[in-house]
Design a protein around this motif. Structure first.
Motif, PDB file in Angstrom:
ATOM      1  N   SER A   1      38.802  20.996  20.515  1.00  0.00           N
ATOM      2  CA  SER A   1      38.595  19.564  20.736  1.00  0.00           C
ATOM      3  C   SER A   1      39.663  18.704  20.060  1.00  0.00           C
ATOM      4  CB  SER A   1      37.213  19.148  20.217  1.00  0.00           C
ATOM      5  OG  SER A   1      37.100  19.493  18.858  1.00  0.00           O
TER       6      SER A   1
ATOM      7  N   ALA B   1      39.966  22.334  26.574  1.00  0.00           N
ATOM      8  CA  ALA B   1      39.281  21.200  25.945  1.00  0.00           C
ATOM      9  C   ALA B   1      37.920  20.967  26.580  1.00  0.00           C
ATOM     10  CB  ALA B   1      40.131  19.943  26.080  1.00  0.00           C
TER      11      ALA B   1
ATOM     12  N   VAL C   1      39.905  15.982  23.987  1.00  0.00           N
ATOM     13  CA  VAL C   1      38.891  15.635  24.993  1.00  0.00           C
ATOM     14  C   VAL C   1      39.320  14.361  25.720  1.00  0.00           C
ATOM     15  CG1 VAL C   1      36.485  15.016  25.358  1.00  0.00           C
ATOM     16  CG2 VAL C   1      37.082  16.733  23.634  1.00  0.00           C
TER      17      VAL C   1
ATOM     18  N   ARG D   1      34.949  19.033  28.222  1.00  0.00           N
ATOM     19  CA  ARG D   1      34.999  17.808  29.012  1.00  0.00           C
ATOM     20  C   ARG D   1      34.138  16.746  28.346  1.00  0.00           C
ATOM     21  NH1 ARG D   1      37.421  18.469  34.012  1.00  0.00           N
ATOM     22  NH2 ARG D   1      37.566  20.623  34.679  1.00  0.00           N
ATOM     23  N   THR D   2      34.552  15.532  28.494  1.00  0.00           N
ATOM     24  CA  THR D   2      33.782  14.451  27.905  1.00  0.00           C
ATOM     25  C   THR D   2      32.444  14.301  28.615  1.00  0.00           C
ATOM     26  OG1 THR D   2      33.730  12.106  27.429  1.00  0.00           O
ATOM     27  CG2 THR D   2      34.918  12.756  29.401  1.00  0.00           C
TER      28      THR D   2
END
Lengths: 163, 364
Positions: free
Chosen positions: B78, B359, B96, B361-362
């Protein structure tokens, strides 16, 4: 008077020492390039040269011959080795440098730039170091004008151990 | 009765559809986005490129410290730490949202290089060109220890389980020792320093006979593969025995042998079965089978000029080679060894070091 003479001789000796400290080695076969090919300033002509290093090791060198101005004098020609003196990457000729890495210096003439670590060399000064991690300028070739051609016959001996 | 049964079937189908949609949404939120973060050596601004692996397109640029020369991310993926050669800083990036979070000005010494962070993200082992590694506590945001290796602090390899970290100081030739005003150490250790990554204590050294260059480690942590000075190929190190057990050697043509080059950039490919590495000056990338000892060369293929760094997708099935002199990133299929795609950066961008981050995902 004596002081001036002493200084003058001292500077002469220093200059001589600097010149003498650069050793050149003969290429296996001289490289000939027609003068006509380097008529245009800042238009490098690439060439390959071969030499023999210690223990009979064959060494191939990539170089460029170019004219720095339009006066037509022999001294306006340069021949440098394209191997970066930092870590052997091949430098690129940048005809119109804009913002240079690792320096605030503004250049109004071409440079050589190494893409690996951004060392910069002055094309107008025989490949002299300008910026970046390289410890010195580019290795130089010695040449002479022979009739209608430029004959490149020697290279800085240090190049044979570095490339 | 029939109508009641029909209504029940419709209700069940609707419920299943809603559940399926919810699951898809959940998967979309949970799936990671694999991205390549690339140092753009030549640029002062917008010097960290972000490439989406799925589309193989550049999706964003960030500005981190000047001349980024090292990228590392913890297991969470992250965040990313970008060390900058000029200015002595490390930049923290949120992977992110792909935003710069902060820049650490804590005195990282002369020219911070390629560090490695522990899997839990707690400690960043940050090398300095001046001959030591700094142990940076990412929570306290301070340097808590120094590890002196002599040589030039340059590359760092973290064991997959985070127990050990391998410090790879370059020995350096004239190109390094003559550099002005760096106050460099004058030793050339030609060894790897092994450090207990949790206690940050040196537990051993591995003599390698030449200056260490970039390294990587097998997925099980048993083998460290490393480029070294004046060897076209790489060394194989048994990490348990802490010794070199073999070396992989490139097959060079006669003309290639006459031009000094170096191996730089190395990656483990195909689930640990292969190692790929670059011949920089001759613009060739090699694949070696490392299931045999010594490793066997199985492919060599031309790439762009000055191939400098290699990474893989997280499944190790796609290999990415950065060629800064041509400003190009090339993707290869690991199985076929064929080129899949090229990503051309603007001329003069000079893409050098890189890392792959999966990363999260948001959720917003």
């Amino acid at each position: 008077m004596f002081r001036r003479a002493f200084l003058a001789h001292g500077l002469l000796l220093a200059g001589f020492g600097r010149q003498a400290s650069v050793r050149y080695a003969a290429l296996s076969t001289p490289v000939r390039i027609p003068l006509e090919a380097v008529k245009t300033p800042w238009a490098p002509v690439p060439f390959k040269a071969e030499a023999v290093a210690r223990q009979a090791r064959r060494v191939l060198l990539s170089g460029v011959l170019f004219r720095r101005s339009t006066t037509g004098e022999r001294s306006e020609l340069s021949a440098v080795c394209l191997t970066c003196t930092h870590e052997q990457c091949q430098v690129d000729f940048i005809a119109e440098p804009t913002a240079l890495p690792r320096t605030d210096r503004v250049m109004t003439h071409p440079v050589f730039l190494c893409a690996c670590h951004s060392s910069v060399f002055d094309a107008a000064d025989d490949g002299a170091w300008i910026a970046g991690p390289a410890p010195r300028g580019l290795f130089r070739f010695r040449m002479r004008v022979d009739g209608d051609a430029v004959e490149i016959g020697e290279v800085e001996e240090e190049a044979l151990f570095a490339v | 009765m029939k109508i009641r049964s029909l209504m029940l079937v419709v209700a069940l189908m609707g419920s299943a559809a809603i559940s399926s949609n919810a699951q898809s949404a959940q998967n979309a939120r949970g799936a990671a986005q694999e991205k390549i973060y690339i140092s753009l050596e030549n640029l002062e601004k917008d010097n960290l490129a972000i490439v989406d692996i799925a589309t193989f397109k550049e999706i964003k640029r960030l500005t981190v410290g000047s001349h980024p020369h090292g990228l590392t991310s913890p297991r969470s993926q992250s965040v990313l730490y970008a060390a900058s050669e000029i200015g002595g800083v490390v930049t923290l990036v949120d992977t992110v949202r792909d935003q710069v979070v902060k820049t650490f000005h804590v005195g990282f010494g002369v020219e911070p290089q390629n560090g490695a962070v522990t899997p839990d993200g707690r400690l960043l082992y940050q090398p300095s060109y001046a001959g030591y590694w700094q142990v940076f506590d990412t929570q306290k945001e301070e340097i808590i220890d120094y590890i002196h290796t002599l040589g030039i602090g340059h590359n760092t390899v973290m064991a997959p389980d985070g127990k050990f970290v391998y410090l790879l100081p370059i020995a350096g030739g004239d190109g390094h020792w003559r550099r002005p005003s760096l106050g460099l150490p004058r030793t050339q250790p030609k060894e790897v320093t092994v450090v207990d990554a949790v206690a940050h204590k040196v537990v051993g050294t591995i003599p390698v006979g030449a200056g260490p260059r970039p390294g990587t480690i097998s997925p099980d942590g048993k083998r460290l593969y490393m480029n070294v000075d004046d060897h076209m190929g790489f060394l194989v190190i048994d990490t348990a025995a802490r010794k070199v057990i073999s070396r992989a050697t490139m097959t060079l043509t006669a003309d290639e042998q006459a031009v000094r080059s170096r191996s730089h950039g190395i990656a483990v490919v195909n689930d640990g079965k292969e190692v790929w590495t670059n011949d920089v000056v001759h613009a060739v990338t090699y694949a070696f089978d490392v299931t045999v000892d010594p490793p066997k060369q199985i492919a060599r293929f031309p790439v762009g000029r000055q191939p400098y760094w290699i990474v893989t997708s997280k499944d190790t099935k796609t290999v990415y080679v950065n060629c800064p002199s041509d400003d190009v990133l090339i993707a290869f299929d690991a199985a076929t060894k064929k080129e899949k795609a090229r990503l051309q950066f603007p001329k003069g961008t000079h893409n050098t070091r890189m890392t792959v981050v999966a990363a999260p995902r948001t959720t917003t």
